[in-house]
Design a protein around this motif. Sequence first.
Motif, mmCIF file in Angstrom:
data_model
loop_
_atom_site.group_PDB
_atom_site.id
_atom_site.type_symbol
_atom_site.label_atom_id
_atom_site.label_comp_id
_atom_site.label_asym_id
_atom_site.label_seq_id
_atom_site.Cartn_x
_atom_site.Cartn_y
_atom_site.Cartn_z
ATOM 1 N N GLY A 28 0.781 -1.228 0.000
ATOM 2 C CA GLY A 28 0.000 0.000 0.000
ATOM 3 C C GLY A 28 0.813 1.278 0.000
ATOM 4 O O GLY A 28 0.252 2.372 -0.043
ATOM 5 N N GLU A 29 2.137 1.146 0.028
ATOM 6 C CA GLU A 29 2.983 2.335 0.034
ATOM 7 C C GLU A 29 3.168 2.887 -1.373
ATOM 8 O O GLU A 29 3.107 2.154 -2.355
ATOM 9 C CB GLU A 29 4.390 1.954 0.529
ATOM 10 N N CYS A 30 3.475 4.188 -1.450
ATOM 11 C CA CYS A 30 3.988 4.762 -2.685
ATOM 12 C C CYS A 30 5.415 5.199 -2.370
ATOM 13 O O CYS A 30 5.649 6.091 -1.554
ATOM 14 C CB CYS A 30 3.165 5.957 -3.137
ATOM 15 N N VAL A 31 6.366 4.517 -2.991
ATOM 16 C CA VAL A 31 7.788 4.787 -2.753
ATOM 17 C C VAL A 31 8.369 5.386 -4.019
ATOM 18 O O VAL A 31 8.096 4.911 -5.121
ATOM 19 C CB VAL A 31 8.526 3.487 -2.382
ATOM 20 N N CYS A 32 9.142 6.466 -3.858
ATOM 21 C CA CYS A 32 9.708 7.121 -5.036
ATOM 22 C C CYS A 32 11.212 6.952 -5.118
ATOM 23 O O CYS A 32 11.928 7.124 -4.134
ATOM 24 C CB CYS A 32 9.358 8.607 -5.045
ATOM 25 N N LEU A 33 11.654 6.599 -6.303
ATOM 26 C CA LEU A 33 13.068 6.514 -6.626
ATOM 27 C C LEU A 33 13.386 7.791 -7.401
ATOM 28 O O LEU A 33 12.993 7.937 -8.555
ATOM 29 C CB LEU A 33 13.259 5.280 -7.511
ATOM 30 N N LEU A 34 14.038 8.708 -6.695
ATOM 31 C CA LEU A 34 14.307 10.016 -7.300
ATOM 32 C C LEU A 34 15.753 10.075 -7.768
ATOM 33 O O LEU A 34 16.639 9.496 -7.140
ATOM 34 C CB LEU A 34 14.140 11.093 -6.231
ATOM 35 N N GLY A 35 15.974 10.796 -8.841
ATOM 36 C CA GLY A 35 17.356 10.986 -9.268
ATOM 37 C C GLY A 35 17.388 11.577 -10.650
ATOM 38 O O GLY A 35 16.423 11.490 -11.402
ATOM 39 N N ARG A 36 18.529 12.164 -10.957
ATOM 40 C CA ARG A 36 18.641 12.842 -12.242
ATOM 41 C C ARG A 36 18.785 11.845 -13.375
ATOM 42 O O ARG A 36 18.906 10.637 -13.153
ATOM 43 C CB ARG A 36 19.813 13.816 -12.170
ATOM 44 N N GLY A 40 20.277 5.534 -13.084
ATOM 45 C CA GLY A 40 19.953 4.107 -12.960
ATOM 46 C C GLY A 40 18.535 3.781 -12.526
ATOM 47 O O GLY A 40 18.245 2.636 -12.143
ATOM 48 N N LYS A 41 17.619 4.745 -12.618
ATOM 49 C CA LYS A 41 16.230 4.502 -12.184
ATOM 50 C C LYS A 41 15.565 3.438 -13.070
ATOM 51 O O LYS A 41 14.971 2.476 -12.567
ATOM 52 C CB LYS A 41 15.414 5.810 -12.248
ATOM 53 N N THR A 42 15.665 3.646 -14.381
ATOM 54 C CA THR A 42 15.044 2.688 -15.298
ATOM 55 C C THR A 42 15.703 1.318 -15.166
ATOM 56 O O THR A 42 15.022 0.284 -15.162
ATOM 57 C CB THR A 42 15.149 3.207 -16.753
ATOM 58 N N THR A 43 17.010 1.304 -15.028
ATOM 59 C CA THR A 43 17.725 0.036 -14.904
ATOM 60 C C THR A 43 17.288 -0.717 -13.644
ATOM 61 O O THR A 43 17.135 -1.945 -13.668
ATOM 62 C CB THR A 43 19.255 0.285 -14.890
ATOM 63 N N THR A 44 17.048 0.009 -12.556
ATOM 64 C CA THR A 44 16.562 -0.633 -11.333
ATOM 65 C C THR A 44 15.210 -1.304 -11.607
ATOM 66 O O THR A 44 14.984 -2.456 -11.230
ATOM 67 C CB THR A 44 16.419 0.409 -10.196
ATOM 68 N N MET A 45 14.319 -0.580 -12.290
ATOM 69 C CA MET A 45 13.002 -1.151 -12.586
ATOM 70 C C MET A 45 13.109 -2.328 -13.546
ATOM 71 O O MET A 45 12.433 -3.340 -13.376
ATOM 72 C CB MET A 45 12.094 -0.066 -13.168
ATOM 73 N N ARG A 46 13.957 -2.201 -14.553
ATOM 74 C CA ARG A 46 14.124 -3.302 -15.518
ATOM 75 C C ARG A 46 14.719 -4.538 -14.823
ATOM 76 O O ARG A 46 14.407 -5.669 -15.179
ATOM 77 C CB ARG A 46 14.999 -2.868 -16.694
ATOM 78 N N SER A 47 15.570 -4.304 -13.829
ATOM 79 C CA SER A 47 16.161 -5.423 -13.086
ATOM 80 C C SER A 47 15.092 -6.132 -12.249
ATOM 81 O O SER A 47 15.024 -7.363 -12.235
ATOM 82 C CB SER A 47 17.276 -4.926 -12.162
ATOM 83 N N GLU A 227 22.021 8.026 -6.997
ATOM 84 C CA GLU A 227 23.083 8.806 -7.627
ATOM 85 C C GLU A 227 24.144 7.844 -8.136
ATOM 86 O O GLU A 227 24.643 7.004 -7.382
ATOM 87 C CB GLU A 227 23.689 9.758 -6.591
ATOM 88 N N LYS A 228 24.462 7.929 -9.409
ATOM 89 C CA LYS A 228 25.479 7.067 -10.030
ATOM 90 C C LYS A 228 25.308 5.600 -9.652
ATOM 91 O O LYS A 228 26.267 4.926 -9.257
ATOM 92 C CB LYS A 228 26.885 7.532 -9.642
ATOM 93 N N GLY A 229 24.098 5.122 -9.719
ATOM 94 C CA GLY A 229 23.855 3.704 -9.520
ATOM 95 C C GLY A 229 23.887 3.234 -8.081
ATOM 96 O O GLY A 229 23.971 2.025 -7.828
ATOM 97 N N ALA A 230 23.828 4.161 -7.123
ATOM 98 C CA ALA A 230 23.807 3.770 -5.711
ATOM 99 C C ALA A 230 22.811 4.656 -4.958
ATOM 100 O O ALA A 230 22.555 5.792 -5.354
ATOM 101 C CB ALA A 230 25.199 3.907 -5.098
ATOM 102 N N ILE A 231 22.256 4.130 -3.871
ATOM 103 C CA ILE A 231 21.305 4.908 -3.065
ATOM 104 C C ILE A 231 22.088 5.898 -2.204
ATOM 105 O O ILE A 231 22.939 5.512 -1.398
ATOM 106 C CB ILE A 231 20.457 3.985 -2.156
ATOM 107 N N ARG A 232 21.766 7.171 -2.379
ATOM 108 C CA ARG A 232 22.491 8.207 -1.639
ATOM 109 C C ARG A 232 21.715 8.642 -0.395
ATOM 110 O O ARG A 232 22.296 9.083 0.594
ATOM 111 C CB ARG A 232 22.704 9.374 -2.601
ATOM 112 N N PHE A 233 20.380 8.537 -0.456
ATOM 113 C CA PHE A 233 19.540 8.972 0.671
ATOM 114 C C PHE A 233 18.294 8.120 0.689
ATOM 115 O O PHE A 233 17.766 7.743 -0.357
ATOM 116 C CB PHE A 233 19.139 10.439 0.467
ATOM 117 N N SER A 234 17.821 7.795 1.887
ATOM 118 C CA SER A 234 16.479 7.223 1.963
ATOM 119 C C SER A 234 15.796 7.763 3.209
ATOM 120 O O SER A 234 16.447 8.001 4.231
ATOM 121 C CB SER A 234 16.535 5.695 1.991
ATOM 122 N N GLY A 235 14.512 8.025 3.097
ATOM 123 C CA GLY A 235 13.789 8.563 4.243
ATOM 124 C C GLY A 235 12.377 8.922 3.858
ATOM 125 O O GLY A 235 11.972 8.771 2.708
#
Length: 253
Positions: A28-36, A40-47, A227-235
Motif C-alpha cells: 500500500g505504500e507509494c515509494v519514489c526513486l528520485l534521481g537525475r 539508474g532509475k530505469t535500470t533498477t526497474m528493468r532489473s 546517484e550514479k547507480g547507488a542509493i544516496r539517501f532514503s527517508g
Amino acid sequence: MVLEVRDLHTAYGLSRVLFGVSLEVGAGECVCLLGRNGVGKTTTMRSIMGLTPPSAGRIVWKGTDITGWPAYRVARAGIGFVPEDRRIFADLTVWENLDVASRGPRSHAGSPEPEAGHPRSVPASRPPLQWSIERVLELFPQLGGLARRNGGYLSGGEQQMLTIARTLMGNPELLLLDEPSEGLAPLVVDHLREQVARLKREGLTILLAEQNVGFSLELADRVYVLEKGAIRFSGPAGRLRDDEALRHELLAL
Ligand SMILES: Nc1ncnc2c1ncn2[C@@H]1O[C@H](COP(=O)(O)OP(=O)(O)O)[C@@H](O)[C@H]1O
Ligand SMILES: [Mg+2]
C-alpha cells in the motif's frame, strides 16, 4: 515489506550501471526513486522486472525470491511495469489497446503455461484489484471519450494514461511507474498526479521513478535518492519536502 531489493548490481555488457542498490516497498505504500537523468532509475526497474537481470543481488517479492525470473513470470506474479517510452499500439484504438492487454499475463486465455516445477505465481497476500476496460476508463474518463481513436493520435498525456491503464488490465498488486510525468505539460502532470493518488487510495502499491521532485514528493510516502547507480539517501518524503537545503544537496535543485 512486499518488495525487497538487496544489493543489486546490474550492467549492460561491460558497462556497469547499478552498484549495490537496496530498497523496500511496503504493501500500500507509494515509494519514489528520485534521481537525475542517467543515475539508474530505469535500470533498477528493468532489473526488478526481469528485463535486464542483475549480475548480483536479490529481488524478493512477498517472500519469494524472483531474481532471474523472466519478465512474463514477474508480471504474472503481480508486478506491473509502465515503461517510460509509452509503447502503445499506434494502429489500434484505445479500446483495442486495453482489450489486448486484458489477455495478458494475469488472465488465462493465450498466456503461456507455467513451467514445470515452478509455482504459477506468488500467492496473493490479498486479492489484487480487478480491472475491466470499463473500470479503467472510469479512472481515466478522458480516455473513455477517445475509446475509438487510434493510439497514434493521442496527446502525450493521453498516451501516458493509456500506458498506465493498459498495465492495470493485468491486475497488478505492485505498479512500477517509470517517469510518468516526463515531457508532459504542468496541467497534465497535475491531473496525472490525481489519478496516481487515486490508485494509491484504492490500495495499489506503487514504486515511482521520477526526476520531477514536486510530482514525486506529493505522492510518495518514502523516497530513495539514486546517484550514479547507488542509493544516496532514503527517508520519509516529508524530510525532503520540508528541507530545501537537503533537496538542493541531493538533487541540486
Ligand atoms: N541499453 C543500454 N545499454 C547500455 N547502457 C545503457 C542502456 N540503458 C541505459 N544505459 C546507461 O545506464 C545508465 C543508467 O541509465 P538509466 O537506468 O536509464 O537511468 P535513468 O532512468 O535514471 O535515467 C546511463 O549511463 C545510461 O546511459
Ligand atoms: Mg529512466
